[in-house]
Design an enzyme around this catalytic site. Structure first.
Site, mmCIF file in Angstrom:
data_model
loop_
_atom_site.group_PDB
_atom_site.id
_atom_site.type_symbol
_atom_site.label_atom_id
_atom_site.label_comp_id
_atom_site.label_asym_id
_atom_site.label_seq_id
_atom_site.Cartn_x
_atom_site.Cartn_y
_atom_site.Cartn_z
ATOM 1 N N ASP A 189 0.865 -1.191 0.000
ATOM 2 C CA ASP A 189 0.000 0.000 0.000
ATOM 3 C C ASP A 189 0.898 1.235 0.000
ATOM 4 O O ASP A 189 1.858 1.308 0.775
ATOM 5 C CB ASP A 189 -0.845 0.083 1.283
ATOM 6 C CG ASP A 189 -1.829 -1.069 1.414
ATOM 7 O OD1 ASP A 189 -2.030 -1.778 0.413
ATOM 8 O OD2 ASP A 189 -2.364 -1.257 2.528
ATOM 9 N N ILE A 190 0.573 2.200 -0.843
ATOM 10 C CA ILE A 190 1.401 3.417 -0.922
ATOM 11 C C ILE A 190 1.504 4.074 0.453
ATOM 12 O O ILE A 190 2.572 4.465 0.900
ATOM 13 C CB ILE A 190 0.780 4.410 -1.923
ATOM 14 C CG1 ILE A 190 0.952 3.865 -3.334
ATOM 15 C CG2 ILE A 190 1.454 5.785 -1.807
ATOM 16 C CD1 ILE A 190 0.356 4.741 -4.413
ATOM 17 N N GLU A 191 0.363 4.135 1.153
ATOM 18 C CA GLU A 191 0.354 4.850 2.427
ATOM 19 C C GLU A 191 1.214 4.191 3.496
ATOM 20 O O GLU A 191 1.647 4.839 4.445
ATOM 21 C CB GLU A 191 -1.078 4.914 2.951
ATOM 22 C CG GLU A 191 -1.982 5.659 2.024
ATOM 23 C CD GLU A 191 -3.442 5.491 2.403
ATOM 24 O OE1 GLU A 191 -3.776 4.502 3.070
ATOM 25 O OE2 GLU A 191 -4.220 6.373 2.026
ATOM 26 N N THR A 197 0.227 -20.992 -2.803
ATOM 27 C CA THR A 197 1.222 -20.221 -2.047
ATOM 28 C C THR A 197 1.720 -19.001 -2.809
ATOM 29 O O THR A 197 2.445 -18.178 -2.267
ATOM 30 C CB THR A 197 2.455 -21.089 -1.690
ATOM 31 O OG1 THR A 197 3.075 -21.492 -2.908
ATOM 32 C CG2 THR A 197 2.068 -22.302 -0.883
ATOM 33 N N LYS A 198 1.363 -18.907 -4.085
ATOM 34 C CA LYS A 198 1.940 -17.831 -4.921
ATOM 35 C C LYS A 198 1.685 -16.429 -4.360
ATOM 36 O O LYS A 198 2.619 -15.616 -4.297
ATOM 37 C CB LYS A 198 1.420 -17.963 -6.356
ATOM 38 C CG LYS A 198 2.125 -17.053 -7.351
ATOM 39 C CD LYS A 198 3.555 -17.481 -7.656
ATOM 40 C CE LYS A 198 3.562 -18.537 -8.731
ATOM 41 N NZ LYS A 198 4.901 -19.096 -8.980
ATOM 42 N N THR A 218 1.393 -15.492 -1.380
ATOM 43 C CA THR A 218 2.306 -15.322 -0.236
ATOM 44 C C THR A 218 3.723 -15.065 -0.732
ATOM 45 O O THR A 218 4.418 -14.155 -0.252
ATOM 46 C CB THR A 218 2.275 -16.590 0.666
ATOM 47 O OG1 THR A 218 0.970 -16.710 1.200
ATOM 48 C CG2 THR A 218 3.291 -16.492 1.791
ATOM 49 N N CYS A 272 -24.571 3.875 26.298
ATOM 50 C CA CYS A 272 -24.382 5.212 25.755
ATOM 51 C C CYS A 272 -25.644 5.678 25.025
ATOM 52 O O CYS A 272 -26.606 6.057 25.659
ATOM 53 C CB CYS A 272 -23.130 5.272 24.894
ATOM 54 S SG CYS A 272 -22.469 6.950 24.812
ATOM 55 N N GLY A 309 -27.735 3.863 23.976
ATOM 56 C CA GLY A 309 -28.728 2.949 24.559
ATOM 57 C C GLY A 309 -29.373 3.541 25.811
ATOM 58 O O GLY A 309 -30.564 3.329 26.062
ATOM 59 N N GLN A 325 -29.648 6.806 26.315
ATOM 60 C CA GLN A 325 -30.457 7.937 25.839
ATOM 61 C C GLN A 325 -31.778 7.431 25.266
ATOM 62 O O GLN A 325 -32.839 8.030 25.476
ATOM 63 C CB GLN A 325 -29.638 8.745 24.828
ATOM 64 C CG GLN A 325 -28.333 9.261 25.465
ATOM 65 C CD GLN A 325 -27.375 9.929 24.487
ATOM 66 O OE1 GLN A 325 -27.641 10.021 23.293
ATOM 67 N NE2 GLN A 325 -26.232 10.385 24.988
ATOM 68 N N HIS A 373 -19.275 3.346 28.206
ATOM 69 C CA HIS A 373 -19.176 2.111 27.422
ATOM 70 C C HIS A 373 -18.482 1.022 28.235
ATOM 71 O O HIS A 373 -17.268 0.842 28.094
ATOM 72 C CB HIS A 373 -18.363 2.358 26.145
ATOM 73 C CG HIS A 373 -19.056 3.193 25.129
ATOM 74 N ND1 HIS A 373 -19.938 2.666 24.214
ATOM 75 C CD2 HIS A 373 -18.996 4.513 24.876
ATOM 76 C CE1 HIS A 373 -20.395 3.644 23.425
ATOM 77 N NE2 HIS A 373 -19.842 4.775 23.809
ATOM 78 N N GLU A 407 -18.397 -2.021 27.744
ATOM 79 C CA GLU A 407 -17.869 -3.104 26.898
ATOM 80 C C GLU A 407 -16.359 -2.995 26.666
ATOM 81 O O GLU A 407 -15.687 -3.989 26.439
ATOM 82 C CB GLU A 407 -18.610 -3.158 25.556
ATOM 83 C CG GLU A 407 -18.390 -1.978 24.596
ATOM 84 C CD GLU A 407 -19.380 -0.826 24.788
ATOM 85 O OE1 GLU A 407 -19.932 -0.701 25.898
ATOM 86 O OE2 GLU A 407 -19.590 -0.047 23.834
#
Ligand code: GLN
Length: 541
Positions: A148-150, A189-190, A192, A380, A382, A384, A506, A508
């Site tokens: 990836d360029i980034e 496998t190519k 990879t 959260c 939830g 409200q 939250h 969780e």
């Protein structure tokens, strides 16, 4: 001297690199090695907070209030440690810092470039985690896929670290996918080989290759990857898709990865203690019974959006030796089909969310839970939802709403926090991170926690409006938790209901496989009671 494990990914994204990195950390920690983990995310956003779950899945929140990649959730759950904002670095953060330095004049006279300025800043942040955590081994995962360029500056920074600190104290792990041809069942496998070639082209020779595959691999495949990629056969580790992600450390351990890493780092051989972990995995895989919980959200086609909620339910289930079947309920469909869509669930969760879409449907879920005495946990948004529904249906506040959805509502029972009124920038400006919450004794929440004060993570702009507390309280809404030292309501529950609890924070985010969250335990315990009652009454008929 800290040692580093760098994890890159190849072939495709979403190959489970985050879980692999977290699992490596787990097997090292199980040997008594202190660890920390970091994610390098190549996107330009400064943090994940401004991205939609469609782009990025759940936004995970650290204790110190950073909005991060969901992989940090895996990390915290696997190593049972809280991480900090330093553990998620993005291109946005790196460039902002370098450009700010340039404006200050820190580089006066120089041309500011990707190499060395950007790469130095990346390395500084990698070392920062080592320094702040004091960990013996830091695992660093690079987001995206090699090529990836980034991602290039990140890969280059990790390459440079090889000469900076020497090969004894760092190793490279490359995670790839082995596709399988449907017709012949043959693994290829190519891809990879190509991705390793690409990595080597950038100056990194992997020490380990982890092969994700959907079925067991023959030794021939490992030998082939070993030969073509120039990695010891013992260091080519198959990661066959597991029933639960918590099994991955056990699979790695079985394949000898833990010992190999210890050897490579010249760390003393130690037997890992994975007993507790094994017990949790066993319970997740083979529970004594099952229970159905409805999860009402607007991203049901996108399970990643509610990753931590899902995991918290599984953790609590494992505690009771119960398999949790999550029924994903699309909130927009609820207004017409509540009876049908919520049929058979013994508990309902309404998780966090932003925006009006699906809000009315979530209120239908809250009303259904309230009227039918179904255990309910609101998180959260939830909370409200539960408050607005109660205000409209029980407290007679017609047209009550959150000002997030109706700025002109006659009854703004949920409103902007005062400090949010002056906020104009969207990034990183919500009420974020951990705040202390004092529990009100005698409430279900206090009973579930068994503590006076707890610390929980927040991510929201709106909050219960105290102007409306009196009419709500007098009809049976209970404040079971308040911000320590203030009168901000952080937990509410319903008086005349088996278990209807909702939190402005939250919970969780703090649930761990070995330490399920008390409120999720509370929900499941009530759901199990309900399920038992239903079974008994069905048997009596
Ligand atoms: N949208 C709501 C708020 O900003 C709830 C946020 C959430 O559920 N995380 O207050």
């Amino acid at each position: 001297m800290t040692k580093f494990v760098f994890c890159t990914g190849g072939v495709v994204s979403s190959v489970g690199k985050g879980v692999a990195a977290a699992s490596i950390a787990r097997i090292l920690k199980s040997r008594g090695i202190s660890v920390s983990i970091q994610k390098l995310d190549p996107y330009l956003n400064v943090d994940a907070g401004t991205m939609s779950p469609y782009q990025h899945g759940e936004v995970f929140v650290t204790e110190d209030g950073s909005e991060t990649d969901l992989d940090l959730g895996h990390y915290e759950r696997f190593i049972d440690q809280n991480l900090t904002s330093s553990s998620n670095v993005t291109t946005g953060q790196v460039y902002s810092a370098v450009i700010a330095s340039e404006r200050r004049g820190d580089y006066l006279g120089s041309t500011v470039q990707i190499i060395p300025h950007i790469t130095d800043e990346i390395k500084r942040r990698v070392f920062q985690v080592a320094q702040e955590s004091g960990a013996e081994v830091v695992i660093v995962e690079v987001g995206g896929t090699v090529g990836d360029i980034e991602g290039l500056p990140f890969i280059e920074a990790l390459r440079q670290m090889h000469s900076d600190i020497g090969h004894d104290d760092l190793l490279y792990v490359h995670v790839t996918l082995l596709p399988r041809l449907a017709v012949t069942g043959e693994f290829k496998t190519k891809p990879t080989q190509h991705s390793v070639k690409e990595l080597r082209g950038m100056g990194i020779q992997p020490d380990f290759i982890l092969l994700r595959a959907d079925a067991p691999l023959s030794d021939g495949i490992r030998a082939k990857v070993s030969l073509f990629c120039d990695v010891d056969e013992s260091a080519v580790i198959p990661l066959v898709s597991a029933e639960t992600m918590y099994e991955v450390p056990l699979i790695m351990e079985q394949a000898g990865l833990g010992d190999l890493i210890m050897e490579k780092f010249n760390l003393p051989k130690a037997k890992p203690d994975l007993e507790e972990w094994r017990r949790v995995v066993e319970r997740i895989k083979h529970p004594e019974r099952r229970i159905s919980i409805g999860l009402v959200g607007k991203y049901v086609e996108l399970v990643d959006a509610y990753m931590s909620v899902r995991e918290a339910l599984y953790h609590a289930g494992a505690h009771f030796n119960v398999g949790v079947d999550i029924k994903w309920v699309e909130s927009e469909l609820l207004p017409e089909n509540a009876e049908h869509l919520l049929k058979g669930v013994d508990g309902i969760v309404v998780p966090g969310g932003f925006g009006y879409r699906g809000f009315e449907g979530k209120m239908v879920a809250a009303r259904h839970a309230r009227e039918n005495e179904i255990p309910f946990l609101g998180l959260c948004l939830g909370l409200q939802v539960m408050v607005v529904e109660f205000a409209r249906s029980v407290a007679g506040l017609e047209g009550a709403n959150s000002t997030e959805f109706d700025a002109l509502t006659p009854h703004p029972v949920i409103d902007l926090l005062p400090e949010q009124r002056q906020v104009y920038h969207k990034g990183g400006t919500m009420r974020l991170g951990s705040y202390p919450c004092r529990l009100v004794s005698g409430t279900r929440a206090a009973h579930a926690y068994g503590q006076d004060v707890v610390s929980e993570r927040h991510r929201h702009r709106f909050e219960l409006n105290n102007r409306y507390w009196e009419p709500l309280r007098s009809r049976g809404l209970v404040a079971s938790g308040l911000l320590e030292g203030a009168d901000l309501v952080e937990i509410v529950e319903l008086q005349n209901h088996p278990w209807m609890v909702a939190t402005q924070f939250h919970p969780e985010f703090q649930s761990r496989p070995n330490r399920p969250h008390p409120l999720f335990l509370g929900l499941l315990s009530a759901a199990l009671e309900r399920s038992d009652r239903n079974t008994t009454s069905a048997a009596a008929q």
